[in-house]
Design a protein around this motif. Sequence first.
Motif, mmCIF file in Angstrom:
data_model
loop_
_atom_site.group_PDB
_atom_site.id
_atom_site.type_symbol
_atom_site.label_atom_id
_atom_site.label_comp_id
_atom_site.label_asym_id
_atom_site.label_seq_id
_atom_site.Cartn_x
_atom_site.Cartn_y
_atom_site.Cartn_z
ATOM 1 N N ASP A 12 0.837 -1.191 0.000
ATOM 2 C CA ASP A 12 0.000 0.000 0.000
ATOM 3 C C ASP A 12 0.873 1.242 0.000
ATOM 4 O O ASP A 12 1.997 1.247 0.512
ATOM 5 C CB ASP A 12 -0.910 0.027 1.225
ATOM 6 C CG ASP A 12 -1.882 -1.138 1.237
ATOM 7 O OD1 ASP A 12 -2.201 -1.617 0.142
ATOM 8 O OD2 ASP A 12 -2.290 -1.552 2.333
ATOM 9 N N GLN A 16 -2.251 6.348 1.571
ATOM 10 C CA GLN A 16 -3.493 5.640 1.881
ATOM 11 C C GLN A 16 -3.662 5.400 3.370
ATOM 12 O O GLN A 16 -4.724 4.972 3.811
ATOM 13 C CB GLN A 16 -3.523 4.303 1.134
ATOM 14 C CG GLN A 16 -3.558 4.450 -0.382
ATOM 15 C CD GLN A 16 -3.398 3.134 -1.090
ATOM 16 O OE1 GLN A 16 -3.020 2.129 -0.494
ATOM 17 N NE2 GLN A 16 -3.684 3.115 -2.398
ATOM 18 N N GLU A 46 -3.213 7.927 -8.608
ATOM 19 C CA GLU A 46 -2.730 8.074 -7.237
ATOM 20 C C GLU A 46 -1.255 7.705 -7.212
ATOM 21 O O GLU A 46 -0.890 6.536 -7.297
ATOM 22 C CB GLU A 46 -3.525 7.167 -6.296
ATOM 23 C CG GLU A 46 -3.125 7.358 -4.841
ATOM 24 C CD GLU A 46 -3.894 6.437 -3.911
ATOM 25 O OE1 GLU A 46 -4.839 6.900 -3.274
ATOM 26 O OE2 GLU A 46 -3.538 5.243 -3.858
ATOM 27 N N ASN A 50 -2.789 11.430 -2.652
ATOM 28 C CA ASN A 50 -4.140 11.424 -3.176
ATOM 29 C C ASN A 50 -4.866 12.660 -2.654
ATOM 30 O O ASN A 50 -4.324 13.412 -1.842
ATOM 31 C CB ASN A 50 -4.888 10.131 -2.808
ATOM 32 C CG ASN A 50 -4.929 9.902 -1.305
ATOM 33 O OD1 ASN A 50 -4.944 10.835 -0.511
ATOM 34 N ND2 ASN A 50 -4.944 8.633 -0.908
#
Length: 466
Positions: A12, A16, A46, A50
């Motif tokens: 990730d 995020q 992204e 973001n």
Amino acid sequence: MRATIAETGLDDKVCQHIDVGMVQEVIPPELIAELLETYQRWEEREQKTNMISIVYWLIALHLYPKLSQRRVYGKLVSGLRTWRDDVAEQIPVRSAFSYRREQLGSEFLQELFARCAGPKATEQTPGAFWKGMRLLALDGTVESVPDTPANRAAFRYSSDDTTSRSPFPQARLLLLVECGTHLICDAELSSCRQAEAPSRDVLLARWSLQGSLLLWDSGFYSSRALFAVRQRGGHVIGRLASTSLPTPLYRLVDGSYLAVIYRDQRHRRGESMLVRVICYTFTDPRIPGAGQQVYRLVTTLLDPFLYPAKEVAVLYHERWRVEVVIDEARTHLRLSARTLRSLTPEGVVQELYALLLAHLVVRTLMLTAAHDADLSPRQLSFTETIRILDETLVPLGLVEAPRRAQMVQGLYREIGQQRLPPQPLRIQPRVVKRVRSRYERKHPDYGPAPALELEVQFQDIIELVT
């Protein structure tokens, strides 16, 4: 937006998993996501950032005004260093922030502020109501913006006189403030060369003032404004302009008097309305002008028995709450000695609404804490609340939901313990002490100093004089 350590994966992206601690208690990620969907401002790709992280980063710029843009973002992701080693590599470069800001625009921040702002006091909030009316105050301030051609064209200097004008272009902010909570309920942004009256009219036109008592200084006085407030269900206590001389119609038992004003006051025609004029002076010799200067108030509260003149005069000084709010925003959130960061008018608008959101976050947390402690929000420390926000940013991002909820309640209790000492009456003469510089005023056409080549040394550009 947020996940616990156990639920996250190293694949990730850092953006995020940004957690902005107590800020999310006031402005939840779900609200930002809803508005992003409405305005179609989602990022096309992204990368390292973001849009949700950029919105929180814009607000955080004012919670950490001494840090650079990249360092503020680094602060927001600092808790992630405990379980991943690529945090530093995923902090965007400065140009990436500029790109995302341009994508987001200013209209989004304005709508987010409109969704979150507004009066939040209840009748149980100490100092928020008087005789059943919510106390609101209106006042303005100016903010210096970077001296770029675009900003000069949009916001302008304070005057055309090159010797006395402001050193930077300035944007004017007109604020509507709830006196009992210090919350900024609404704001109108304009060039510093635009008078406050047009912004005042815009604010009054979009607000229902039913059950509100509005306080303002003499600069906002006009018969049209008084009519506008009454038509929207509110009442006014304001300072009379020195040029306004209403003729006494009837003297009341408390020494105040009734007068008639007209919608077209200059020509004394059109719709008429009764107002009440209250005159007073100070008696303490330590106060400048005591016993000599007479202050005149105009109010739409006509009953001298329900609204005694002395109580009205004392209440008018609650207008100083706006000055405290301006100090909170300019001194503690923005560091007023500096200009804003944005080089374009669109960026200035975006940045100012982010400033209003940052102030809203701090004051909303203080209101909740004060309500839980059965206190007035004005008894709590603004700067200590910012400190608690900072100190708990990382811990709140590292715990799971049940423990987080428990921590949040504890933090509200801690904010409620940061109490201010009793405040003396605020009386200040209207004088300014300015430091004169021996240097000539810098004009835009001077431009930056010429850049020297890296290989040039001081010994190459000096010569001894014998």
